[in-house]
Design a protein around this motif. Sequence first.
Motif, mmCIF file in Angstrom:
data_model
loop_
_atom_site.group_PDB
_atom_site.id
_atom_site.type_symbol
_atom_site.label_atom_id
_atom_site.label_comp_id
_atom_site.label_asym_id
_atom_site.label_seq_id
_atom_site.Cartn_x
_atom_site.Cartn_y
_atom_site.Cartn_z
ATOM 1 N N VAL A 40 3.356 -3.166 2.591
ATOM 2 C CA VAL A 40 4.311 -3.465 1.717
ATOM 3 C C VAL A 40 4.802 -5.079 2.800
ATOM 4 O O VAL A 40 4.665 -6.274 2.696
ATOM 5 C CB VAL A 40 5.478 -3.931 1.148
ATOM 6 N N LYS A 41 5.550 -4.568 3.329
ATOM 7 C CA LYS A 41 6.441 -5.028 4.841
ATOM 8 C C LYS A 41 5.347 -5.738 5.937
ATOM 9 O O LYS A 41 4.974 -6.730 6.431
ATOM 10 C CB LYS A 41 7.221 -4.748 5.904
ATOM 11 N N ARG B 211 2.094 -7.006 4.314
ATOM 12 C CA ARG B 211 2.544 -7.967 2.818
ATOM 13 C C ARG B 211 1.097 -7.887 2.217
ATOM 14 O O ARG B 211 0.203 -9.339 0.986
ATOM 15 C CB ARG B 211 2.724 -9.233 3.465
ATOM 16 N N LYS C 84 -0.826 -7.882 -1.676
ATOM 17 C CA LYS C 84 -0.799 -8.506 -2.846
ATOM 18 C C LYS C 84 -1.391 -7.991 -4.257
ATOM 19 O O LYS C 84 -2.206 -7.206 -3.386
ATOM 20 C CB LYS C 84 -0.755 -10.036 -3.079
#
Length: 157
Positions: A26-27, A30, A32
């Motif tokens: 997620v961090k 990133r 999607k």
Amino acid sequence: MAHRYFLTTINENTATVAGPEAAHLVKVMRIKEGDSVILTDKSGWDYNAVAKQIDKDEIVFDVVSKERNPAEPDKKLTVYMALPKSDKLEFITQKMCELGAVRLVPFVSEYCVAQKSKKEDNKKARLAKISAEAAKQTTKVQDTSSFCRQMPTNTMY
């Protein structure tokens, strides 16, 4: 080429990644919804998967296909070695994992200069983390949680 991550749970056509792996996805990466990744279950299987639901600490994937990981060696190599001086064990752990060893067993011998430390539990956790990162680097899928384990002092001389 898609990135490879260790999965937390897998059901028929759904896989979940949680914890530090999910946070990294997620961090840092990133991720999607709709992005493809390769997930591994630490037992020799790779799963091509597509992100379906993304939360901060958990990601749910749809599994597209399942394949054997070609990077896993056919023969299992265990390395026994006398405990090295200072912090060389971390470097040796990393390199042995990268070279294909499935287990590294340090032991204290009669002629060994280094001795067991009092912070052995912290050291084991650190070595487990190092071996997991080395396995990721080489696209291996083996479970590295017990890669480096200490033998009792009276077992080998």
